[in-house]
Design a protein around this motif. Structure first.
Motif, short mmCIF file in Angstrom:
data_model
loop_
_atom_site.label_atom_id
_atom_site.label_comp_id
_atom_site.label_asym_id
_atom_site.label_seq_id
_atom_site.Cartn_x
_atom_site.Cartn_y
_atom_site.Cartn_z
N THR A 107 0.88 -1.16 0.00
CA THR A 107 0.00 0.00 0.00
C THR A 107 0.91 1.21 0.00
O THR A 107 1.76 1.35 0.89
CB THR A 107 -0.91 0.01 1.24
N LEU A 110 0.17 7.51 -3.80
CA LEU A 110 0.39 7.81 -5.22
C LEU A 110 1.12 9.15 -5.36
O LEU A 110 0.75 10.12 -4.68
CB LEU A 110 -0.93 7.84 -5.97
N SER A 113 -1.31 12.21 -6.24
CA SER A 113 -2.34 12.71 -5.33
C SER A 113 -2.01 12.51 -3.85
O SER A 113 -2.62 13.12 -2.99
CB SER A 113 -3.67 12.01 -5.62
N LYS A 115 -2.83 9.97 -2.34
CA LYS A 115 -3.85 9.02 -1.91
C LYS A 115 -3.25 7.61 -1.84
O LYS A 115 -2.48 7.22 -2.70
CB LYS A 115 -5.02 9.05 -2.90
N GLN A 116 -3.62 6.85 -0.81
CA GLN A 116 -3.11 5.49 -0.64
C GLN A 116 -3.71 4.56 -1.71
O GLN A 116 -4.90 4.67 -2.03
CB GLN A 116 -3.46 4.96 0.75
N SER A 117 -2.89 3.67 -2.23
CA SER A 117 -3.34 2.71 -3.23
C SER A 117 -2.66 1.38 -3.01
O SER A 117 -1.51 1.32 -2.58
CB SER A 117 -3.00 3.23 -4.64
N ASP A 118 -3.39 0.31 -3.32
CA ASP A 118 -2.75 -1.01 -3.38
C ASP A 118 -1.83 -1.00 -4.59
O ASP A 118 -2.10 -0.32 -5.59
CB ASP A 118 -3.79 -2.11 -3.54
N ALA A 119 -0.75 -1.76 -4.51
CA ALA A 119 0.19 -1.81 -5.63
C ALA A 119 0.95 -3.13 -5.62
O ALA A 119 1.21 -3.70 -4.55
CB ALA A 119 1.19 -0.66 -5.55
N PRO A 137 0.36 0.46 -9.21
CA PRO A 137 -0.90 0.61 -8.49
C PRO A 137 -2.03 -0.15 -9.19
O PRO A 137 -2.05 -0.26 -10.42
CB PRO A 137 -1.17 2.11 -8.54
N TYR A 138 -2.95 -0.65 -8.37
CA TYR A 138 -4.09 -1.37 -8.94
C TYR A 138 -5.32 -1.18 -8.07
O TYR A 138 -5.21 -0.86 -6.89
CB TYR A 138 -3.79 -2.86 -9.11
N THR A 139 -6.46 -1.39 -8.69
CA THR A 139 -7.72 -1.49 -7.96
C THR A 139 -8.41 -2.75 -8.46
O THR A 139 -8.26 -3.14 -9.62
CB THR A 139 -8.64 -0.27 -8.18
N GLY A 148 -3.06 1.16 -12.51
CA GLY A 148 -2.83 2.60 -12.55
C GLY A 148 -1.48 2.90 -13.18
O GLY A 148 -0.86 2.05 -13.81
#
Length: 163
Positions: A107, A110, A113, A115-119, A137-139, A148
């Motif tokens: 985690t 980014l 931004s 903003k926290q993201s899974d990666a 990064p991915y969702t 991402g």
């Protein structure tokens, strides 16, 4: 004057050799990353998560996946990462590998931004000192993975111990 030209020529040759080694190291790392990233993505699509994995590029340019010990069923991802790092470092110390990859779920903030993201994190180390961590990064939307914009940070260079 001749001594200055000789010194300048030697400096240029040294820089050129360093740049060539660095670019070869980067190419090796990118080659290995292209091999391991789909493995993590497939696990994400099938299971919604993935376990850490390790891989290496041998001196002969063949890929090697790190086997997971049979007694790892109850281990936490951090413990698996430690085991994989130890196996990669041992192979590097034995001269078997020229590039290694440790792939794990992270985690991260980014860059665009904060903003926290899974990666998908891919820690790449090369015997010539090149070391980076690429974050992809991915969702997840159901079983669909949306990737991402990847970004790279300086790595920790923990696999190949510099002498």
């Amino acid at each position: 004057m001749k001594a200055c030209r000789t010194a300048a020529l030697l400096a240029i040759l040294c820089l050129s050799a360093t740049a060539q080694a660095q670019s070869q190291a980067q190419r090796d790392a990118e080659y290995l990353q292209a091999f391991v990233t789909p493995l993590a993505r497939i696990q994400l699509e099938k299971q919604g998560h993935f376990l850490p994995l390790g891989a290496a590029l041998q001196q002969t340019d063949k890929f090697v996946l790190m086997p997971v010990s049979t007694g790892t069923a109850g281990l936490l991802p951090a413990d698996l990462i430690k085991q994989i790092q130890e196996a990669l470092a041992q192979g590097a110390a034995d001269g078997e590998y020229k590039t290694t990859a440790l792939v794990y779920d992270a985690t991260v903030p980014l860059p665009s931004s904060g903003k926290q993201s899974d990666a998908i994190a891919v820690a790449l180390d090369h015997r010539d000192g090149y070391s980076v961590i690429t974050f992809l990064p991915y969702t997840l939307h159901g079983k669909e993975v949306h990737m991402g914009t990847p970004f790279t940070l300086r790595g920790t260079a923990t696999v190949f111990k510099q002498k």
